[in-house]
Write a protein that holds these residues in place. Structure first.
Motif, short mmCIF file in Angstrom:
data_model
loop_
_atom_site.label_atom_id
_atom_site.label_comp_id
_atom_site.label_asym_id
_atom_site.label_seq_id
_atom_site.Cartn_x
_atom_site.Cartn_y
_atom_site.Cartn_z
N GLY A 127 0.91 -1.31 -0.25
CA GLY A 127 -0.25 0.27 0.21
C GLY A 127 0.56 1.41 0.04
O GLY A 127 0.52 2.50 -0.85
N GLU A 128 1.80 1.05 0.54
CA GLU A 128 2.88 2.21 0.40
C GLU A 128 3.47 2.66 -0.81
O GLU A 128 3.69 3.89 -1.43
CB GLU A 128 4.21 2.32 1.72
N HIS A 129 3.87 1.65 -1.43
CA HIS A 129 4.71 2.49 -2.55
C HIS A 129 3.44 1.87 -3.87
O HIS A 129 3.62 0.47 -4.04
CB HIS A 129 6.10 1.81 -2.53
N PRO A 130 4.16 2.35 -4.93
CA PRO A 130 3.41 1.14 -6.43
C PRO A 130 3.93 0.14 -6.77
O PRO A 130 3.00 -1.20 -6.80
CB PRO A 130 3.43 2.20 -7.32
N VAL A 131 5.45 -0.15 -6.39
CA VAL A 131 6.05 -1.96 -6.41
C VAL A 131 7.12 -1.66 -6.00
O VAL A 131 7.65 -0.63 -5.24
CB VAL A 131 6.66 -1.37 -7.72
N ARG A 132 6.91 -3.15 -5.05
CA ARG A 132 7.70 -3.08 -3.54
C ARG A 132 9.22 -3.14 -3.66
O ARG A 132 9.74 -3.06 -4.10
CB ARG A 132 7.04 -4.00 -2.63
N SER A 133 9.07 -3.98 -5.28
CA SER A 133 10.20 -4.96 -5.69
C SER A 133 9.78 -6.19 -6.77
O SER A 133 8.70 -5.92 -7.09
CB SER A 133 10.78 -6.06 -4.97
N LEU A 134 10.59 -5.35 -8.06
CA LEU A 134 10.59 -6.68 -9.07
C LEU A 134 11.74 -6.93 -9.32
O LEU A 134 12.50 -6.90 -9.00
CB LEU A 134 10.35 -5.01 -10.16
N GLU A 135 11.33 -8.68 -9.99
CA GLU A 135 12.56 -9.39 -9.97
C GLU A 135 11.98 -10.21 -11.91
O GLU A 135 11.19 -10.85 -12.31
CB GLU A 135 11.66 -10.62 -9.36
N ARG A 136 13.53 -9.85 -12.33
CA ARG A 136 13.87 -10.10 -13.99
C ARG A 136 14.66 -11.43 -13.26
O ARG A 136 15.98 -11.13 -13.04
CB ARG A 136 13.62 -9.72 -14.76
N ALA A 137 14.82 -12.96 -14.67
CA ALA A 137 15.93 -14.11 -13.81
C ALA A 137 15.07 -14.09 -15.32
O ALA A 137 14.32 -14.83 -15.95
CB ALA A 137 15.19 -14.37 -13.44
N TRP A 138 16.80 -14.44 -15.96
CA TRP A 138 16.96 -15.24 -17.14
C TRP A 138 16.49 -17.40 -16.70
O TRP A 138 18.27 -17.04 -15.28
CB TRP A 138 18.08 -15.24 -17.89
N SER A 139 16.72 -18.42 -16.58
CA SER A 139 16.85 -19.29 -16.20
C SER A 139 17.42 -19.80 -17.50
O SER A 139 17.05 -20.10 -18.79
CB SER A 139 16.04 -20.07 -15.69
N VAL A 140 18.73 -21.18 -17.19
CA VAL A 140 18.34 -22.52 -18.37
C VAL A 140 18.98 -23.81 -18.08
O VAL A 140 20.01 -23.03 -16.82
CB VAL A 140 20.43 -21.47 -19.57
N GLY A 141 18.32 -24.48 -18.07
CA GLY A 141 18.93 -26.34 -17.98
C GLY A 141 18.53 -27.51 -18.30
O GLY A 141 17.92 -27.12 -19.90
N GLY A 142 18.77 -28.17 -17.96
CA GLY A 142 18.27 -29.16 -18.99
C GLY A 142 18.29 -30.15 -17.60
O GLY A 142 17.51 -30.50 -16.53
N ALA A 143 17.13 -31.28 -18.35
CA ALA A 143 16.43 -32.65 -17.69
C ALA A 143 16.19 -34.15 -18.50
O ALA A 143 16.40 -33.91 -19.48
CB ALA A 143 15.16 -32.51 -17.60
N VAL A 144 16.06 -34.96 -17.86
CA VAL A 144 16.02 -36.31 -18.67
C VAL A 144 15.13 -36.74 -18.25
O VAL A 144 14.65 -36.72 -16.93
CB VAL A 144 17.11 -37.13 -18.30
N LEU A 145 14.67 -37.58 -19.26
CA LEU A 145 12.55 -37.69 -18.39
C LEU A 145 12.22 -39.21 -19.18
O LEU A 145 13.05 -39.75 -20.35
CB LEU A 145 11.53 -36.80 -19.42
N THR A 146 12.16 -40.12 -18.23
CA THR A 146 10.91 -41.49 -18.79
C THR A 146 9.87 -41.15 -19.10
O THR A 146 9.47 -41.13 -17.80
CB THR A 146 11.67 -41.91 -18.09
N GLY A 147 9.01 -42.05 -20.02
CA GLY A 147 7.77 -41.85 -20.15
C GLY A 147 7.37 -42.93 -20.97
O GLY A 147 7.78 -43.75 -21.65
N TYR A 148 6.16 -42.47 -20.94
CA TYR A 148 4.66 -43.73 -21.63
C TYR A 148 3.74 -42.93 -22.92
O TYR A 148 3.14 -41.87 -21.75
CB TYR A 148 4.27 -44.92 -21.12
N SER A 149 3.71 -43.07 -24.05
CA SER A 149 3.28 -42.37 -24.81
C SER A 149 1.89 -43.16 -25.57
O SER A 149 1.86 -44.33 -25.41
CB SER A 149 3.83 -41.61 -25.88
N LEU A 150 0.25 -43.34 -24.78
CA LEU A 150 -0.62 -44.33 -25.42
C LEU A 150 -1.47 -43.38 -26.30
O LEU A 150 -2.45 -42.84 -25.90
CB LEU A 150 -1.25 -44.53 -24.08
N ARG A 151 -1.32 -44.39 -27.79
CA ARG A 151 -2.21 -43.24 -28.58
C ARG A 151 -3.57 -45.00 -28.30
O ARG A 151 -3.63 -45.36 -28.96
CB ARG A 151 -1.61 -43.62 -30.05
#
Length: 209
Positions: A127-151
């Motif tokens: 209520g005191e300030h229009p914006v108290r804090s503003l955060e901007r971030a970039w992220s990069v990463g990777g993952a390995v997944l195991t899954g199942y596709s059922l048609r």
């Protein structure tokens, strides 16, 4: 005698022509259209939001996929869920590949890597300030997944996957601070770097064409 020789010559020419056509058809395979999956993916772990994902068959046991992820905080819709002091938005791209261990592409058990690139914004209000804090971030990463596709029937497809991932994030936090002399505002910026590892999980529904 000449008639018999003519008949034999014609048969030999016909046989040679058939063998040539067979060799040509063997060396030039018929075109087979590649299947494609298009659907909506919902994360099962701590990531909110959803993604629109497409997957295309490369061959019988390999496919490539690309997801466009959008994550947000529903409390940011002030008119819908009442007043909120936080706004959160994150968008990202997730390209990857899948190697099918059973069945065929887009219909079976698979394992594969995925690249994760995202940009996020987070805004805190009071209520005191229009914006108290503003955060901007970039992220990069990777993952390995195991899954199942059922048609299923009429191309309707369900996919489920679990895995682990590693992410590097670099961002900036801007905070307005009141000056003791004059009562003005001064913006303070703080940069940070962070590594995180965690589980991945997702459920997707869509259609295979």
């Amino acid at each position: 005698m000449h008639g018999v020789a003519g008949v034999m010559t014609a048969l030999l020419l016909a046989a040679a022509s058939n063998e040539g056509e067979a060799a040509t058809s063997a060396t030039v395979p018929l075109f087979e259209p590649r299947r494609m999956f298009v659907g909506v993916t919902v994360p099962l772990m701590d990531r909110n939001g959803f993604s629109v994902e497409g997957e295309r068959e490369v061959d019988e046991h390999v496919s490539v996929n690309l997801g466009l992820r959008v994550a947000f905080d529903l409390e940011t819709w002030n008119g819908l869920l009442g007043e909120s002091d936080e706004a959160y938005l994150r968008v990202g791209l997730e390209p990857g590949a899948r190697f099918y261990l059973t069945g065929s592409s887009l219909n079976g058990m698979w394992v594969g890597p995925r690249l994760e690139v995202a940009h996020g914004w987070r805004e805190l209000n009071d209520g005191e300030h229009p914006v108290r804090s503003l955060e901007r971030a970039w992220s990069v990463g990777g993952a390995v997944l195991t899954g199942y596709s059922l048609r299923l029937g009429r191309g309707f497809t369900v996919q489920a996957a679990l895995g682990v991932g590693l992410t590097y994030e670099r961002g900036t936090v801007s905070e307005p601070t009141t000056l003791t002399s004059g009562g003005g505002l001064l913006e303070l910026r703080t940069r940070y770097d962070d590594w995180s590892a965690g589980p991945r999980g997702q459920l997707a529904v869509g259609w295979t064409f």
